[in-house]
Design a protein around this motif. Structure first.
Motif, PDB file in Angstrom:
ATOM      1  N   GLN A  96       0.829  -1.211   0.000  1.00  0.00           N
ATOM      2  CA  GLN A  96       0.000   0.000   0.000  1.00  0.00           C
ATOM      3  C   GLN A  96       0.861   1.259   0.000  1.00  0.00           C
ATOM      4  O   GLN A  96       0.533   2.253  -0.663  1.00  0.00           O
ATOM      5  N   LEU A  97       1.975   1.206   0.760  1.00  0.00           N
ATOM      6  CA  LEU A  97       2.872   2.360   0.807  1.00  0.00           C
ATOM      7  C   LEU A  97       3.518   2.604  -0.553  1.00  0.00           C
ATOM      8  O   LEU A  97       3.715   3.746  -0.962  1.00  0.00           O
ATOM      9  N   VAL A  98       3.821   1.527  -1.258  1.00  0.00           N
ATOM     10  CA  VAL A  98       4.410   1.661  -2.599  1.00  0.00           C
ATOM     11  C   VAL A  98       3.426   2.345  -3.537  1.00  0.00           C
ATOM     12  O   VAL A  98       3.800   3.236  -4.314  1.00  0.00           O
ATOM     13  N   LEU A  99       2.159   1.950  -3.466  1.00  0.00           N
ATOM     14  CA  LEU A  99       1.134   2.569  -4.334  1.00  0.00           C
ATOM     15  C   LEU A  99       0.955   4.045  -4.008  1.00  0.00           C
ATOM     16  O   LEU A  99       0.840   4.889  -4.908  1.00  0.00           O
ATOM     17  N   ILE A 100       0.938   4.368  -2.705  1.00  0.00           N
ATOM     18  CA  ILE A 100       0.769   5.778  -2.314  1.00  0.00           C
ATOM     19  C   ILE A 100       1.964   6.601  -2.780  1.00  0.00           C
ATOM     20  O   ILE A 100       1.797   7.712  -3.325  1.00  0.00           O
ATOM     21  N   ALA A 101       3.166   6.073  -2.578  1.00  0.00           N
ATOM     22  CA  ALA A 101       4.368   6.796  -3.003  1.00  0.00           C
ATOM     23  C   ALA A 101       4.394   6.976  -4.517  1.00  0.00           C
ATOM     24  O   ALA A 101       4.778   8.044  -5.022  1.00  0.00           O
ATOM     25  N   ALA A 102       3.980   5.933  -5.248  1.00  0.00           N
ATOM     26  CA  ALA A 102       3.948   6.029  -6.704  1.00  0.00           C
ATOM     27  C   ALA A 102       2.950   7.083  -7.162  1.00  0.00           C
ATOM     28  O   ALA A 102       3.221   7.865  -8.077  1.00  0.00           O
TER      29      ALA A 102
END
Length: 340
Positions: free
Chosen positions: A303-309
């Protein structure tokens, strides 16, 4: 305080009187055995067997402790003690008060029917003895003390939910009791991590602003350097929306490429931290548990990867919007007249 005797072994431990019915409800599972159903049955701590030592074990422990001390570490005696199951075994107990520990009472025989679960902390050694509060009269008689003088120096209070822990602690503090709860440690840790998160958010915000300025300058230079190309595109019929879309796609590609590189580097650092930190902690503390336990120090949820992306690509698109709009306003004739 109780002095326990079993075969040629002995150990000292604290005795806790408790209502076994209530204790069973809050403690629930045991590592081994069952809860007492008779007055002469007891439950012992997880490490009780480990602390049952004979003379040979004590000599070995002394040598290992001396060697560990010379190496700057500590030996907890995990290799010594009684190695068989204690369930169903009878032990003899002699009691003594903390004021006069050498004045022990006559031995009383109890049967071990249960073993407590392993403590949450690896460093904790649980060799306690739990028996039903119905034994209070027998213990008082053995010590030749009135029952009223066999007071509890410590109370264990269990809440049904985590939300009720804090109100209980506040009530006890108001009444002058000294209290301890893991939740207080968690609150202190939460404050620390909250400050750490705020610091990381601040640093991240500055990094995003710097990145957006960099993308803006890059796209502005791209538009300036390709003024003649833009003029040619307009001359052959390219619409302003198409030109704007081309530059927005270019800034978006910069955001996507930056996200991919950042994710790869982040996961590489996370994996390296999970490999290196246990070794560093083992070398610093001398505890083998850090190297043997499967501890995850760094975890990056998807989820953090998606938000950062999303943030990275969004910032890239916003930063490239004005240069893209500027490209649509370039005059065709002036652009074609520009020297290469």
């Amino acid at each position: 305080m109780a002095h326990s005797f079993f075969e040629d072994r002995d150990t000292t431990s604290n005795v806790t009187l408790t209502n076994m019915q209530d204790f069973k409800q809050v403690n629930d599972k045991l590592a081994e055995g069952t809860y007492p159903s008779k007055p002469n049955e007891i439950i012992v701590g997880y490490h009780f067997a480990q602390t049952l030592l004979n003379e040979e074990d004590r000599n070995i422990m002394a040598e290992k402790s001396k060697k560990a001390e010379a190496e700057g570490t500590y030996y907890d005696g995990r290799d010594e003690g009684y190695k068989e199951s204690l369930i169903g075994q009878k032990i003899d107990l002699s009691l003594a008060t903390h004021d006069d520990p050498n004045n022990e009472t006559e031995k009383m025989t109890y049967t071990i029917v249960g073993i407590m679960e392993k403590p949450s902390y690896d460093w904790m050694i649980d060799s306690s003895i739990h028996m039903d509060k119905a034994q209070k009269a027998a213990l008082a008689q053995s010590l030749a003390l009135p029952e009223d003088e066999l007071f509890y120096s410590e109370f264990n209070i269990f809440a049904d939910t985590l939300e009720n822990v804090k109100p209980i602690l506040e009530t006890l503090k108001e009444k002058g009791y000294s209290v301890y709860s893991v939740t207080e440690q968690l609150e202190q840790m939460n404050v620390f991590f909250l400050v750490l998160k705020m610091g990381l958010i601040f640093v991240g915000t500055i990094a995003v602003l710097i990145a957006s300025i960099g993308i803006f300058n890059t796209m502005t230079m791209a538009v300036t350097e390709r003024t003649r190309e833009i003029g040619v595109l307009k001359a052959i019929g390219a619409s302003p929306k198409l030109i704007q879309r081309l530059f927005l796609m270019e800034s978006t590609f910069i955001g996507i490429l930056g996200t991919l590189i950042a994710v790869v580097i982040s996961y590489a650092i996370s994996i390296a931290a999970n490999i290196a930190l246990p070794l560093i902690l083992k070398a610093a503390t001398g505890e083998d548990a850090f190297a043997t336990n499967n501890i995850t120090f760094s975890l990056i949820p998807w989820q953090l990867v998606l938000i950062a992306a999303a943030i990275s690509i969004g910032v890239a698109m916003i930063s490239g919007y004005r240069p893209a709009r500027k490209a649509t306003k370039i005059d065709v004739i002036q652009a074609l007249r520009q020297e290469l």
